[in-house]
Motif scaffolding. Structure first.
Motif, short mmCIF file in Angstrom:
data_model
loop_
_atom_site.label_atom_id
_atom_site.label_comp_id
_atom_site.label_asym_id
_atom_site.label_seq_id
_atom_site.Cartn_x
_atom_site.Cartn_y
_atom_site.Cartn_z
N GLY A 1 -23.14 21.32 8.41
CA GLY A 1 -23.11 19.95 9.22
C GLY A 1 -21.48 19.71 9.71
O GLY A 1 -21.36 18.74 10.17
N THR A 2 -20.59 20.81 9.26
CA THR A 2 -19.23 20.47 9.59
C THR A 2 -18.96 20.62 10.99
O THR A 2 -19.50 21.85 11.51
CB THR A 2 -18.25 21.26 8.69
N ALA A 3 -18.44 19.74 11.99
CA ALA A 3 -18.43 19.83 13.26
C ALA A 3 -17.19 21.08 13.52
O ALA A 3 -16.63 21.33 12.86
CB ALA A 3 -17.70 18.71 14.00
N LEU A 4 -17.66 21.86 14.49
CA LEU A 4 -17.14 23.02 15.08
C LEU A 4 -16.39 22.61 16.45
O LEU A 4 -16.87 21.98 17.37
CB LEU A 4 -17.81 24.11 15.43
N GLU A 5 -15.00 23.11 16.62
CA GLU A 5 -14.71 23.09 18.13
C GLU A 5 -15.14 24.05 18.98
O GLU A 5 -14.79 25.22 18.63
CB GLU A 5 -13.00 22.94 17.92
N VAL A 6 -15.89 23.54 19.76
CA VAL A 6 -16.50 24.56 20.87
C VAL A 6 -15.68 24.69 22.31
O VAL A 6 -15.62 23.34 22.74
CB VAL A 6 -18.12 24.26 21.09
#
Length: 492
Positions: free
Chosen positions: A426-431
């Motif tokens: 659930g850790t946000a990724l930079e896309v």
């Protein structure tokens, strides 16, 4: 012993500590023979490095490089380089932790196209300019991946066709500069792609001539018949510069606001086709061949695809760098399995290359703990990278009834990545992807969404209709969206 760092500029060159290599030629004698579009880290660690080394060995200073920025965002690197008299440092880190530092001095200037389009056109059209080279990323070539045709629907293309004196894309600048040279009776410059696209020179020729042919058939024929577009394979792992890199360079004695970090390995295989001369890059390790196809296919299908495999799967697991990912035995075993069972069987033999040794070397390069190549960088513009690096291997395996299981898992993981933009924890990724919104809109865990994702024909062609690929892909999508860890799926 501590070293008092000095600001990088021309005045500092004569007083640099002896462990910092400096240009071995007279920078005051430099003439601009190369105009380069897209001055990122890779160009500065690769083509500029080769050119700097060649001029140092030969004393031939006719091959200085003028950088070109097409977008406002390029002004940052322009401002740093201008402040440093267009000098920068190259920090080479080997797997044992040893680092060497050298100053690269071959750059002569930097022009911003959005500020003065005509200055850029004039620079390319100058009699001194022999080569216009490109590192504009896979997406910069503006072709439709499923057809290979030029995308005339792009808003910037429409702008450039209506405004030829103030273009936004590289093709408008190349077209205007070549037209100007032709009118002046000058030989055309070589257009040299240094991007990770198979047959990059052929693709560049096709895109440029398609663009020109839409409004001037005669000029398009002249370009096709007279301008050289050598295909080339380029290779050097060059991660994004970090604050730690800047600090390490300072500790070695140099204040450089934007150094470049890279691995020791470098390779450049080029077809011997140039319109108006070239530097003797073979003196610094480049290899000139009649046909680069087997070399570039090998590199794209193994190194670049291997990076993408590790980048997507490692991101879902929660890793942040390539070396961290490949250090895990499950991930290193999986990427090697992909290379051995899916990529290698559809590769042609490569003269002078032992593929097993090449793959061993790739894994060792990926594992260099001092490079720290971020998965965010590896996964940036994944739509272009996957369509270029991975999809051709899938298609050939489908046609030849080969294996597609590993690739199917990677694409399923990309569907999850595109939808959630987060790790499985659930850790946000930079896309970072020009197609991120459309990818997210069609991605999802239901069968209809999953099919819609691989139904994006510009990326996947007709693969959604190929059960040999689509069936395992759908099973993997279901497993991932139901919470099964990607690591577990990799060992099935």
């Amino acid at each position: 012993m501590s070293v008092q760092p000095v600001n990088l500029n021309n005045a500092a060159l004569s007083s640099l500590p002896p462990h910092i290599l400096r240009p071995a030629y007279d920078r005051a004698a430099l003439r601009t023979g190369i105009v380069h579009v897209g001055v990122g880290g890779f160009h500065r660690a690769h083509q500029a490095f080769y050119t700097d080394q060649f001029m140092g060995k030969s004393g031939n200073t006719n091959w200085g490089i003028c950088g070109i920025g097409l977008r406002e965002g390029d002004s940052k690197i322009r401002d740093v380089l201008k402040k440093q008299d267009y000098l920068y440092s190259l920090l080479v880190k080997d797997p044992e932790g040893c680092a060497s530092l050298q100053v690269i001095g071959c750059m002569t200037g930097f022009l911003m196209a959005n500020e003065n389009p005509q200055a850029v056109i004039d620079k390319m059209a100058s009699p001194d300019t022999k080569i216009v080279s490109l590192t504009i990323t896979e997406g910069g070539y503006n072709f439709i991946p499923s057809t290979g045709e030029f995308d005339f629907s792009h808003a910037d293309v429409q702008h450039d066709l209506a405004n030829p004196d103030s273009p936004r894309l590289v093709f408008g600048y190349l077209a205007s500069a070549l037209k100007q040279r032709r009118a002046s009776g000058l030989a055309p410059f070589t257009v040299q792609s240094c991007d990770n696209i198979q047959h990059n020179g052929d693709v560049t020729r096709k895109m440029l001539t398609s663009y020109i042919r839409s409004y001037d058939e005669e000029m398009a024929d002249w370009v096709s018949e007279n301008v050289a577009f050598p295909n080339a394979m380029v290779d050097r792992i060059t991660p994004v510069t970090t604050a730690d890199d800047i600090a390490q360079v300072a500790a070695l004695g140099l204040i450089d606001e934007w150094p470049v970090t890279c691995e020791p390995f470098h390779q450049w295989v080029i077809e011997e086709r140039f319109s108006d001369g070239r530097p003797g890059w073979e003196k610094t390790g480049a290899q000139f061949v009649e046909d680069v196809t087997p070399y570039e296919t090998m590199k794209i299908r193994l190194l670049n695809a291997g990076h993408t495999v590790l980048g997507i799967l490692g991101s879902l697991h929660g890793f942040s760098t390539i070396d961290e990912t490949v250090a895990h035995p499950v991930f290193s075993s999986f990427v090697r399995r992909f290379m051995d069972t899916e990529a290698t069987p559809v590769l042609s033999p490569v003269a002078g290359i032992n593929l097993d040794e090449y793959k061993n070397t790739l894994i060792a390069r990926f594992a260099n703990p001092f490079i720290k190549d971020s998965l965010t960088r590896i996964c940036s513009q994944s739509a272009s990278k996957i369509s270029t690096f991975l999809v051709p291997t899938i298609k050939e395996n489908v046609e030849q009834k080969g294996q597609t299981e590993c690739a199917a898992l990677v694409i399923a993981a990309w569907c999850y990545y595109s939808y959630y933009r987060a790790t499985q924890q659930g850790t946000a990724l930079e896309v970072i992807d020009d197609h991120a919104e459309i990818l997210q809109s069609v991605a999802g865990g239901s069968e209809s969404q999953a099919r819609a994702f691989i139904g994006l024909s510009d990326i996947f062609g007709n693969l959604a209709k190929e059960s040999a690929f689509a069936d395992p892909y759908l099973q993997y999508v279901s497993s991932l969206f139901n919470g099964e860890p990607v690591q577990a799926l990799m060992t099935n």
